[in-house]
Design a protein around this motif. Structure first.
Motif, mmCIF file in Angstrom:
data_model
loop_
_atom_site.group_PDB
_atom_site.id
_atom_site.type_symbol
_atom_site.label_atom_id
_atom_site.label_comp_id
_atom_site.label_asym_id
_atom_site.label_seq_id
_atom_site.Cartn_x
_atom_site.Cartn_y
_atom_site.Cartn_z
ATOM 1 N N ARG A 173 13.689 80.104 -39.183
ATOM 2 C CA ARG A 173 14.382 79.471 -39.809
ATOM 3 C C ARG A 173 14.876 80.141 -41.109
ATOM 4 O O ARG A 173 16.006 80.685 -41.412
ATOM 5 C CB ARG A 173 13.973 78.240 -40.122
ATOM 6 C CG ARG A 173 14.002 77.126 -39.380
ATOM 7 C CD ARG A 173 13.845 75.550 -39.998
ATOM 8 N NE ARG A 173 12.511 75.340 -40.587
ATOM 9 C CZ ARG A 173 11.553 75.109 -39.913
ATOM 10 N NH1 ARG A 173 11.367 74.832 -38.746
ATOM 11 N NH2 ARG A 173 10.149 75.029 -40.827
ATOM 12 N N SER A 228 9.735 77.314 -35.881
ATOM 13 C CA SER A 228 8.972 77.894 -36.786
ATOM 14 C C SER A 228 9.890 78.136 -38.143
ATOM 15 O O SER A 228 10.719 78.454 -38.091
ATOM 16 C CB SER A 228 8.599 79.266 -36.292
ATOM 17 O OG SER A 228 9.444 80.105 -36.183
ATOM 18 N N ALA A 229 8.861 78.195 -39.443
ATOM 19 C CA ALA A 229 9.469 78.343 -40.583
ATOM 20 C C ALA A 229 10.015 79.815 -40.751
ATOM 21 O O ALA A 229 11.154 80.181 -41.397
ATOM 22 C CB ALA A 229 8.638 78.032 -41.688
#
Length: 314
Positions: free
Chosen positions: A237, A233-234
């Motif tokens: 991150r 997932s962004a």
């Protein structure tokens, strides 16, 4: 007083620091800017230490190492800046011999220790991002104490070696330094005897701090980057990168000027002085600002303290 025939009978009572005297018009604005920076540096680094002591939520490995970094910044600032301000303000451009000795030992000690400490902090961030479930086990209080002690002890050992060898050199009456503080490489240039052994010792002693420490930081962040890119997932991150952003900014700001100054010496003495000025004055000022402005835990701790003070007064 040193004799002029090559025999070092005694040390001079004072050293002359030329500082920025080749540009006298710079001294007054520099005095004002450095004085403000000095006061903010004392306030910022002392605040971080105080916050970590009074807020139990900040009793973590990251803030333990950050406390050590703040202590180092205070040490280098209090060792260099007061004498610099005195020389910029008044006509005297001198420093007592004992003050010169203190500056040489402490600056080398704190500089080497900070290199080692930044490498330790990079390892801490690696464990936090790559092994989060094992973080509290790996980064135990005992390991934190041991690694911090090793950083301080290694810096002290190298400082004692390099500065002691430097002050044993024959100076033949030379005691004018083309700098604004007493630093080992500049003091070596005053010698009228062979300095090959000193130069070699300085180069070998710099390997663990100027080469190995940045390499360990690079390896740690390479592993962190690989782990972050694998996160699905962004949001994950972004959260992982946010835990490292402050330390990474400090690392770049610290090792950049240091590597430039020591591995690729500037062509002119003025350029070298301004590089040193950034390293001695600006970096200790920016370190607490970076951690304060980019760290939500520190902001929350400040809010809790301010709210408790406000509630107490009401």
């Amino acid at each position: 007083m040193d004799t002029v025939d090559g025999e070092n009978t005694s040390s001079p009572t004072t050293f002359i620091l030329l500082g920025f005297s080749e540009h006298p018009w710079l001294e007054t604005p520099l005095f004002g800017a450095i004085l403000v920076s000095y006061m903010l540096t004392l306030l910022g680094n002392s605040s971080i230490i105080l916050l970590s002591l009074v807020d139990p939520r900040l009793h973590t490995p990251m803030y333990f190492f950050l406390d050590n970094l703040s202590v180092l910044d205070l040490c280098v600032t209090c060792t260099i800046v007061p004498q610099l301000l005195a020389n910029l303000w008044g006509p005297e451009k001198t420093i007592a011999s004992w003050g010169c000795i203190v500056q040489a030992y402490f600056f080398h000690w704190t500089g080497c220790t900070e290199c080692a400490l930044l490498a330790v902090m990079a390892f801490d961030r690696y464990v936090a991002v790559c092994k989060p479930l094992q973080y509290t086990v790996i980064m135990s209080p005992r390991l934190c104490m041991q690694t911090a002690a090793a950083a301080w002890a290694s810096g002290l050992a190298n400082s004692l070696l390099q500065a002691t060898l430097t002050f044993q050199l024959h100076r033949c009456g030379h005691h004018t330094l083309d700098h604004f503080f007493c630093e080992v490489p500049v003091l070596i240039k005053l010698a009228c005897s062979d300095t090959t052994a000193n130069d070699l010792s300085l180069a070998v002693g710099a390997v663990p701090f100027a080469l190995v420490a940045p390499l360990l930081v690079f390896i740690s962040y390479a592993l962190i980057a690989r782990a972050v890119l694998r996160l699905p997932s962004a949001e994950g991150r972004g959260k992982a990168l946010s835990t490292c952003s402050s330390h990474l900014a400090v690392v770049i700001m610290y090792f950049g000027p240091a590597i430039y100054m020591y591995l690729q010496p500037p062509a002119s003495s003025t350029q070298a002085k301004f590089t040193s000025l950034f390293y001695c004055v600006i970096t200790p000022l920016l370190n607490p600002l970076i951690y304060t402005l980019r760290n939500k835990d520190v902001k929350r701790a400040w809010r809790r303290i301010l709210q408790s003070q406000g509630g107490g007064r009401s």
